[in-house]
Design a protein around this motif. Structure first.
Motif, short mmCIF file in Angstrom:
data_model
loop_
_atom_site.label_atom_id
_atom_site.label_comp_id
_atom_site.label_asym_id
_atom_site.label_seq_id
_atom_site.Cartn_x
_atom_site.Cartn_y
_atom_site.Cartn_z
N ALA A 161 16.49 6.08 -6.90
CA ALA A 161 15.80 5.16 -6.91
C ALA A 161 15.36 5.41 -4.56
O ALA A 161 14.50 5.19 -3.97
CB ALA A 161 16.12 3.51 -6.75
N LEU A 162 16.36 5.90 -4.29
CA LEU A 162 16.49 5.72 -2.97
C LEU A 162 15.68 7.16 -1.89
O LEU A 162 14.86 7.21 -1.79
CB LEU A 162 17.96 6.44 -2.08
CG LEU A 162 18.33 6.62 -1.06
CD1 LEU A 162 17.76 6.00 0.29
CD2 LEU A 162 19.75 7.42 -1.07
N THR A 163 15.52 8.48 -2.38
CA THR A 163 14.85 9.62 -2.26
C THR A 163 13.58 9.17 -3.19
O THR A 163 12.24 9.71 -2.06
CB THR A 163 16.05 10.79 -3.71
OG1 THR A 163 15.56 10.43 -5.01
CG2 THR A 163 16.99 10.34 -2.84
N GLN A 164 13.49 8.03 -4.05
CA GLN A 164 11.81 8.09 -3.93
C GLN A 164 11.23 7.21 -3.60
O GLN A 164 9.93 7.49 -2.54
CB GLN A 164 11.79 7.13 -5.34
CG GLN A 164 10.12 6.93 -5.41
CD GLN A 164 10.32 6.30 -7.27
OE1 GLN A 164 10.82 4.82 -7.65
NE2 GLN A 164 10.46 6.80 -8.20
N ARG A 165 12.06 6.14 -2.49
CA ARG A 165 11.54 5.51 -1.60
C ARG A 165 10.84 6.26 -0.11
O ARG A 165 10.88 6.28 0.89
CB ARG A 165 12.45 4.52 -1.22
CG ARG A 165 12.33 3.47 -0.15
CD ARG A 165 13.23 2.37 0.31
NE ARG A 165 13.69 2.02 -0.76
CZ ARG A 165 14.87 1.92 -1.93
NH1 ARG A 165 16.09 2.07 -1.18
NH2 ARG A 165 15.52 1.37 -2.99
N ILE A 166 11.91 7.33 -0.08
CA ILE A 166 11.96 8.05 1.39
C ILE A 166 11.25 9.06 1.43
O ILE A 166 10.27 9.62 1.83
CB ILE A 166 13.31 8.88 1.54
CG1 ILE A 166 14.60 8.07 1.98
CG2 ILE A 166 13.21 10.28 2.19
CD1 ILE A 166 15.76 8.77 1.92
N ALA A 167 10.79 9.67 -0.09
CA ALA A 167 9.77 10.42 -0.61
C ALA A 167 8.25 9.80 0.00
O ALA A 167 7.11 10.57 0.83
CB ALA A 167 9.64 11.37 -1.44
N VAL A 168 7.96 8.07 -0.75
CA VAL A 168 7.06 7.43 -0.51
C VAL A 168 6.63 6.95 1.10
O VAL A 168 5.44 7.32 1.33
CB VAL A 168 7.33 5.60 -1.25
CG1 VAL A 168 6.61 5.16 -1.45
CG2 VAL A 168 6.79 6.62 -2.45
N ARG A 169 7.86 6.60 1.79
CA ARG A 169 7.50 6.60 2.78
C ARG A 169 7.60 7.66 3.80
O ARG A 169 6.24 8.01 5.30
CB ARG A 169 8.57 5.72 3.69
CG ARG A 169 9.06 4.70 3.05
CD ARG A 169 10.03 3.96 4.06
NE ARG A 169 10.86 2.40 3.62
CZ ARG A 169 11.99 2.03 3.81
NH1 ARG A 169 12.31 2.79 5.25
NH2 ARG A 169 12.08 0.90 3.28
N THR A 170 8.16 9.21 3.81
CA THR A 170 7.81 9.77 4.82
C THR A 170 6.26 10.96 4.21
O THR A 170 5.85 11.50 5.26
CB THR A 170 8.80 11.28 4.44
OG1 THR A 170 9.31 11.75 3.12
CG2 THR A 170 10.66 10.02 5.48
N ILE A 171 6.06 11.18 3.02
CA ILE A 171 4.62 11.90 2.73
C ILE A 171 3.46 10.87 2.73
O ILE A 171 2.40 10.72 3.02
CB ILE A 171 5.12 12.41 1.13
CG1 ILE A 171 6.39 12.73 0.94
CG2 ILE A 171 3.66 13.00 0.76
CD1 ILE A 171 6.95 13.45 -0.64
N PHE A 172 3.61 9.83 2.16
CA PHE A 172 2.72 9.43 2.09
C PHE A 172 2.36 7.51 3.01
O PHE A 172 1.46 7.52 3.73
CB PHE A 172 2.74 8.08 0.67
CG PHE A 172 2.72 9.06 -0.81
CD1 PHE A 172 1.65 9.64 -1.18
CD2 PHE A 172 3.73 8.85 -1.74
CE1 PHE A 172 1.34 10.60 -2.15
CE2 PHE A 172 2.87 9.81 -2.62
CZ PHE A 172 2.55 10.98 -2.73
N GLY A 173 2.78 6.83 3.60
CA GLY A 173 3.58 6.38 4.78
C GLY A 173 2.94 5.16 4.25
O GLY A 173 2.69 3.85 4.80
N VAL A 174 3.60 4.70 3.34
CA VAL A 174 3.74 3.69 2.40
C VAL A 174 4.45 2.87 1.57
O VAL A 174 5.81 3.62 1.03
CB VAL A 174 2.16 3.56 1.42
CG1 VAL A 174 1.33 3.54 2.03
CG2 VAL A 174 2.52 4.26 0.57
N ASP A 175 4.74 2.32 1.41
CA ASP A 175 6.41 1.41 0.89
C ASP A 175 5.96 0.04 0.01
O ASP A 175 6.83 -1.06 0.17
CB ASP A 175 7.07 1.51 1.98
CG ASP A 175 8.24 1.07 2.13
OD1 ASP A 175 9.52 1.39 0.93
OD2 ASP A 175 8.99 0.28 2.04
N THR A 176 5.38 0.51 -0.75
CA THR A 176 4.93 -1.10 -1.44
C THR A 176 5.78 -0.69 -2.62
O THR A 176 5.59 0.62 -3.50
CB THR A 176 3.50 -1.35 -2.14
OG1 THR A 176 2.68 -0.35 -2.10
CG2 THR A 176 2.61 -1.43 -0.57
N PRO A 177 6.29 -1.44 -3.63
CA PRO A 177 6.58 -1.29 -4.82
C PRO A 177 5.89 -0.39 -5.67
O PRO A 177 6.00 0.45 -6.88
CB PRO A 177 7.48 -2.70 -5.08
CG PRO A 177 7.53 -2.70 -3.95
CD PRO A 177 6.39 -2.91 -3.17
#
Length: 462
Positions: A161-177
């Motif tokens: 869950a942690l690395t997924q959150r980082i990937a979503v933020r750094t790659i996609f620039g979004v942070d919605t569940p």
């Protein structure tokens, strides 16, 4: 990765690959008609590779009807990795892998590969990774703030869950569940099915043969495609420059002034997502497992964190000072490499170790087998981070350690993965010890090397 990739793969600190060792191809275990050695390989690929290593450094075998040679000497591995794109081709990977990965930089060949590498590489250069470091640390702090002493946690689930959150933020620039959950579920299915097909009968079935696994992989890929398309559309509709990887890919142009197509954007985004999420997640799970089993190493790590960080959280500038934390990650990747094999197909005139490789021969090597070889690593089964000490560590032969590959096709995300793993380890280990439940944890060699069960631990506040 950038020109400093060799620093991260350790090739600057080891001894040079020598040419004194002479090799000949020796026969491996006898195979079956049509299937060759596939049944033994499918049962346990890593044990099979270790068995091949026992025959010699250059061993013939058959993957179905494909003529194969397995190599385990670092000098030969270096030749394979550095000659890719010249005398060795990337293999045609299975339909499950291609359905998910498309024709991204990991899969592409020749001129297409060189073009895509030139477009993707700037997004993961050290300067850009530095800009992502704060997000990595912030996400780790957010997780740490939810833990308390005495709590029981599933490390496998928490790290994913942690690395997924980082990937979503750094790659996609979004942070919605919704973004993370949809992509995460699809990626989990994809990884499982790719692993099953690669080591099963699906590896030699024609692409057109329908199987339940292939149906599941198509369904997962459709979810991935839809999520990426939605985020790409959001980016293109937005105003102003954004700092995420996707935005950099959208604005990248090649030497002719052309942008990546929508399909290429999708393929590179998925490649970066897997590299920034799946590989780091499993590395961290294995690191916590090894630290829990080796309290002396854990004590050295916490001493370094206290000395370098004190009461503050780590940042990118601390990475270079956290040398033992880096050693913990490198030693973890030695024992449990997330990418556990490399392979190439010989072109006309190919040679390995001075031995001609007939055109079409598939040459294999395994990080698992070579990195656990006592010739290259004394006490190979022992967790010894100090072997990587830049001042007093062991001499590591070049290409005896190659978790990120090497040569021209070295993993572009090497620095991203190393910085991410070290910063997460620093944030969490500065506050907590994780006591993993007793008992051995097995491994599952799918798309990446994963634990074979949940990894539960008790959180102990420091």
């Amino acid at each position: 990765m950038s020109s400093d990739a060799d620093t991260e793969t350790g090739t600057d600190s080891g001894t040079a690959v020598g040419d004194a060792r002479r090799h000949t191809v020796v026969p491996g275990p006898r195979g079956l008609p049509f299937l060759g050695n596939l049944p033994r390989f499918a049962k346990d690929p890593l044990a099979f590779f270790e068995q091949l290593r026992g025959h010699g450094d250059m061993v013939s075998w058959r993957f179905g009807r494909n003529r194969c040679v397995f190599i385990s000497d670092p000098a030969c591995i270096g030749e394979l990795l550095t000659e890719t794109e010249r005398t060795f081709d990337q293999p045609a990977l299975g339909i499950a892998f291609r359905t998910v990965m498309g024709n991204g930089v990991v899969v592409a060949r020749g001129t297409d590969w060189r073009r895509k590498r030139s477009l993707v590489q700037p997004s993961v250069r050290p300067k850009q990774v530095k800009s992502y470091a704060s997000t990595m640390a912030e996400c780790a702090v957010e997780l740490a703030d939810t833990w308390s002493g005495g709590e029981r946690v599933d490390i496998k689930r928490e790290m994913a869950a942690l690395t997924q959150r980082i990937a979503v933020r750094t790659i996609f620039g979004v942070d919605t569940p919704a973004d993370a959950q949809a992509m995460g579920r699809a990626m989990d299915v994809a990884q499982q099915e790719i692993g099953k097909e690669f080591s099963g009968i699906g590896a030699i079935l024609p692409d057109w043969v329908p199987t339940p696994g292939r149906a599941r992989i198509r369904k997962a890929a459709a979810v991935i495609d839809a999520e990426v398309a939605r985020v790409v559309a959001r980016h293109r509709d937005g105003d102003g420059e954004r700092p995420d990887l996707l935005s950099r890919l959208l604005t990248a142009v090649d030497e002719t002034g052309a942008h990546l197509s929508d399909e290429e954007i999708r393929d590179e985004t998925v490649t970066l997502y897997i590299g920034g999420h799946e590989t780091t997640s499993s590395t961290l799970v294995w690191a916590w497992y090894l630290l829990s089993r080796n309290p002396e190493a854990r004590a050295v790590l916490t001493e370094e964190l206290d000395r370098v960080l004190g009461d503050r959280e780590p940042g990118f500038d601390d990475y270079a000072q956290l040398t033992y934390a880096q050693s913990v990650v490198k030693e973890t990747l030695r024992l449990y490499p997330t990418i556990w094999l490399v392979t190439g197909v010989a072109k006309e005139g190919a040679r390995i170790g001075g031995v001609p490789m007939p055109e079409g021969t598939r040459v294999w090597s395994s990080q698992w087998a070579t990195q656990r070889d006592a010739r290259w690593f004394p006490e190979p089964e022992a967790f010894r981070p100090e072997r990587w000490d830049p001042e007093g560590g062991d001499e590591i032969e070049e290409y005896a350690w190659f978790p990120f590959g090497g040569g021209p096709r070295v993993c572009l995300g090497t620095r991203f993965a190393m910085v991410e793993a070290v910063l997460i380890l620093a944030v969490l280990a500065r506050r907590f010890d994780l006591d993993v439940d007793p008992g051995e944890i097995g491994h599952v060699p799918s798309l990446t090397l994963q634990p074979d069960r949940d990894v539960t631990a008790t959180v102990r506040a420091r």
